[in-house]
Structures are given as structure tokens and as C-alpha cells.
Motif scaffolding. Structure first.
Motif, mmCIF file in Angstrom:
data_model
loop_
_atom_site.group_PDB
_atom_site.id
_atom_site.type_symbol
_atom_site.label_atom_id
_atom_site.label_comp_id
_atom_site.label_asym_id
_atom_site.label_seq_id
_atom_site.Cartn_x
_atom_site.Cartn_y
_atom_site.Cartn_z
ATOM 1 N N GLU A 56 0.831 -1.213 0.000
ATOM 2 C CA GLU A 56 0.000 0.000 0.000
ATOM 3 C C GLU A 56 0.862 1.259 0.000
ATOM 4 O OE1 GLU A 56 -2.694 -0.032 3.285
ATOM 5 O OE2 GLU A 56 -3.464 -2.026 2.822
ATOM 6 N N GLU A 57 1.923 1.245 0.773
ATOM 7 C CA GLU A 57 2.821 2.401 0.880
ATOM 8 C C GLU A 57 4.231 1.891 1.115
ATOM 9 O OE1 GLU A 57 3.495 6.482 3.552
ATOM 10 O OE2 GLU A 57 2.101 4.930 4.248
ATOM 11 N N ILE A 58 5.191 2.492 0.435
ATOM 12 C CA ILE A 58 6.601 2.150 0.629
ATOM 13 C C ILE A 58 7.316 3.372 1.187
ATOM 14 C CG2 ILE A 58 8.745 1.421 -0.497
ATOM 15 C CD1 ILE A 58 6.969 0.118 -2.659
ATOM 16 N N VAL A 59 8.169 3.139 2.168
ATOM 17 C CA VAL A 59 8.922 4.226 2.802
ATOM 18 C C VAL A 59 10.412 3.902 2.725
ATOM 19 C CG1 VAL A 59 9.265 5.600 4.889
ATOM 20 C CG2 VAL A 59 6.999 4.641 4.387
ATOM 21 N N THR A 60 11.210 4.873 2.282
ATOM 22 C CA THR A 60 12.667 4.713 2.240
ATOM 23 C C THR A 60 13.336 5.957 2.807
ATOM 24 O OG1 THR A 60 13.109 5.777 0.093
ATOM 25 C CG2 THR A 60 12.433 3.447 0.048
ATOM 26 N N PHE A 61 14.655 5.874 2.890
ATOM 27 C CA PHE A 61 15.464 7.051 3.184
ATOM 28 C C PHE A 61 16.499 7.129 2.073
ATOM 29 C CE2 PHE A 61 18.263 10.005 5.218
ATOM 30 C CZ PHE A 61 17.434 10.751 6.045
ATOM 31 N N LEU A 83 7.148 3.024 -8.729
ATOM 32 C CA LEU A 83 7.380 2.840 -7.293
ATOM 33 C C LEU A 83 8.141 4.022 -6.719
ATOM 34 C CD1 LEU A 83 8.449 -0.930 -7.243
ATOM 35 C CD2 LEU A 83 6.328 0.007 -6.314
ATOM 36 N N ALA A 84 9.164 4.484 -7.439
ATOM 37 C CA ALA A 84 9.974 5.603 -6.961
ATOM 38 C C ALA A 84 9.150 6.877 -6.816
ATOM 39 C CB ALA A 84 11.149 5.833 -7.903
ATOM 40 N N GLU A 85 8.313 7.168 -7.804
ATOM 41 C CA GLU A 85 7.504 8.397 -7.778
ATOM 42 C C GLU A 85 6.434 8.357 -6.689
ATOM 43 O OE1 GLU A 85 7.435 10.077 -12.322
ATOM 44 O OE2 GLU A 85 6.105 8.405 -11.842
ATOM 45 N N ALA A 86 5.864 7.177 -6.450
ATOM 46 C CA ALA A 86 4.713 7.082 -5.542
ATOM 47 C C ALA A 86 5.104 6.887 -4.084
ATOM 48 C CB ALA A 86 3.814 5.922 -5.988
ATOM 49 N N HIS A 87 6.331 6.477 -3.815
ATOM 50 C CA HIS A 87 6.668 6.133 -2.439
ATOM 51 C C HIS A 87 7.069 7.369 -1.636
ATOM 52 C CE1 HIS A 87 11.023 6.542 -3.079
ATOM 53 N NE2 HIS A 87 11.228 6.195 -1.826
ATOM 54 N N THR A 88 7.199 7.171 -0.333
ATOM 55 C CA THR A 88 7.615 8.239 0.581
ATOM 56 C C THR A 88 9.101 8.107 0.869
ATOM 57 O OG1 THR A 88 5.424 8.281 1.637
ATOM 58 C CG2 THR A 88 7.259 9.248 2.870
ATOM 59 N N ASP A 89 9.850 9.141 0.502
ATOM 60 C CA ASP A 89 11.291 9.173 0.744
ATOM 61 C C ASP A 89 11.547 10.298 1.750
ATOM 62 O OD1 ASP A 89 14.044 9.626 0.693
ATOM 63 O OD2 ASP A 89 14.230 9.237 -1.450
ATOM 64 N N GLU A 180 4.855 12.638 2.365
ATOM 65 C CA GLU A 180 4.310 12.832 1.027
ATOM 66 C C GLU A 180 5.045 11.951 0.039
ATOM 67 O OE1 GLU A 180 5.182 16.958 0.337
ATOM 68 O OE2 GLU A 180 7.313 16.663 0.735
ATOM 69 N N SER A 181 4.464 11.787 -1.139
ATOM 70 C CA SER A 181 5.126 11.002 -2.167
ATOM 71 C C SER A 181 6.312 11.779 -2.745
ATOM 72 C CB SER A 181 4.145 10.664 -3.292
ATOM 73 O OG SER A 181 3.808 11.846 -4.019
ATOM 74 N N VAL A 182 7.192 11.059 -3.411
ATOM 75 C CA VAL A 182 8.318 11.696 -4.083
ATOM 76 C C VAL A 182 7.826 12.698 -5.119
ATOM 77 C CG1 VAL A 182 10.189 11.250 -5.741
ATOM 78 C CG2 VAL A 182 9.992 9.870 -3.652
ATOM 79 N N ALA A 183 6.796 12.314 -5.874
ATOM 80 C CA ALA A 183 6.246 13.214 -6.891
ATOM 81 C C ALA A 183 5.765 14.521 -6.268
ATOM 82 C CB ALA A 183 5.111 12.530 -7.643
ATOM 83 N N MET A 184 5.096 14.438 -5.110
ATOM 84 C CA MET A 184 4.598 15.634 -4.433
ATOM 85 C C MET A 184 5.742 16.476 -3.878
ATOM 86 S SD MET A 184 1.217 14.182 -2.447
ATOM 87 C CE MET A 184 0.938 15.758 -1.658
ATOM 88 N N ALA A 185 6.768 15.818 -3.328
ATOM 89 C CA ALA A 185 7.919 16.549 -2.787
ATOM 90 C C ALA A 185 8.646 17.314 -3.887
ATOM 91 C CB ALA A 185 8.875 15.578 -2.095
#
Length: 213
Positions: A56-61, A83-89, A180-185
């Protein structure tokens, strides 16, 4: 439910290969590797990408600028960009606001959360040259990294006004995070870029996904 994700590699450059990885959700922790071989096979990495696509949601640093970039270069699987655009970094969200990046351990220290138990550089050498027992310790190190990420994410959700990082000078610096997602950031950064005139060579934050071009 969030899935926390991190990889270990043969180097810190763009063409590094994946040695192992870890994912952690509320119900399971998976250590990904190809039977302790020097690097993971493409088939095993595709299996891991299949798994990530189900979350549902992926989180990375720093996943947008490193983990997913490496997965794409190794596999050429175009699902990786989505995946990269939608996840939370978390690293990118901080960078989009401040104009520079910071480390995961800076938040561990600032928030008094038990932190990392090694370094990525040491993990590279230990996996490539170590025994099976040493490789198992690298898997444990990778799992601890995703545990750090999970604990930081939980604190950001529960106490968003109590997030601090420790600077190199030892000061505590408050940050009001945006999950927020990477795309939003990246959109936020492009609409209102922070002042980086004080930096000699500011990072090109809006180019973190340029590896797909």
C-alpha cells in the motif's frame, strides 16, 4: 500498511549491484538475498519488485536517489519508476524543504531513537569478502536500518512537532515533516525552491529521478 525498504550494494555509485535487501511491514520482515551469493540475481530482484508492487505504501530514506535507481539499472523494469515516484522518501522530503540532504542517523540522534549499528561502506566490504556468518550480520544490519526507518516514520506520524535532527555541530534542529510522495515533494520543490545561495555546490534535488530519462 507501510512497507519499509532498504538495499545493500557492491558500491555507492550508479552502476553498483545489489547484494541483499530488507523489507519490514507490520506483519513480516523479509531478508532478501540470493543464497548468500556475491550479488542478487535479476530473477530474485524481480521477485522483490513484485512484492513491493503489492504494498500500500513504501517508505525509504534516499530511495528515490539510490535504492530505486539501482533497481532500475540492474533490471530495466519500468515499474521501478512508478514505485519511486509514488513512495515516501523521508530524505527527499527533508531536502525539498531545506535544499540539502541529511542522514538517517541524524534523526535517530535528534529524536533519541536507537540508531544504526554500522555503515553502508563497511557493509559493502563485509558482504563481498566475508564468511556466511559475516553476511548474516550484514542482513541484520540491513534489517536494523529498516527498523530505524520504521521507528522514525511512526514518530513523524504520532509526534510531527517533535522531530529533530542532530547537526554535525551537535545542535538539535527541529523539522516539521511532510509524509508525502516523491512526486509531491518534487512538485513542492519546483514551485517554491529553498534558498541555497549560501552553499558552494547545492545538490540538484529536482534531478533525483533523472536516472530514468
Amino acid at each position: 500498511m507501510a512497507c519499509f525498504f532498504d538495499i545493500e550494494t557492491t558500491g555507492l555509485h550508479d552502476r553498483a549491484l545489489v547484494t541483499c535487501a530488507a523489507t519490514m511491514t507490520g506483519t513480516e520482515t523479509i531478508k532478501w538475498h540470493s543464497d548468500f551469493e556475491a550479488t542478487m540475481t535479476r530473477d530474485d530482484i524481480i521477485e522483490m519488485i513484485d512484492y513491493l508492487c503489492l504494498q500500500e505504501e513504501i517508505v525509504t530514506f534516499n530511495g528515490a536517489n539510490f535504492d530505486f535507481k539501482i533497481l532500475y539499472f540492474v533490471t530495466g523494469d519500468e515499474r521501478v519508476l512508478k514505485l519511486a515516484e509514488a513512495h515516501t522518501d523521508i530524505c527527499l522530503s527533508f531536502g525539498a524543504e531545506k535544499g540539502y540532504f541529511t542522514s538517517l542517523n541524524s534523526f535517530m540522534l535528534g529524536c533519541n531513537i536507537p540508531g544504526k549499528n554500522g555503515s553502508g561502506a563497511d557493509a559493502i566490504t563485509a558482504w563481498l569478502n566475508g564468511s556466511k556468518a559475516e553476511k548474516k550480520s550484514i542482513l541484520d544490519y540491513c534489517v536494523n536500518d529498516v527498523r530505524c526507518l520504521r521507528d522514525l516514520y511512526k514518530k513523524m506520524k504520532l509526534q510531527p512537532k517533535r522531530i529533530f535532527r542532530q547537526t554535525k555541530g551537535g545542535r538539535r534542529q527541529r523539522w516539521h515533516p511532510r509524509l508525502e510522495s516523491v512526486a509531491m515533494a518534487l512538485e513542492r520543490y519546483r514551485m517554491k525552491p529553498p534558498d541555497t545561495s549560501w552553499m558552494t555546490k547545492p545538490p540538484k534535488i529536482d534531478r533525483v529521478l533523472s536516472w530514468f530519462e
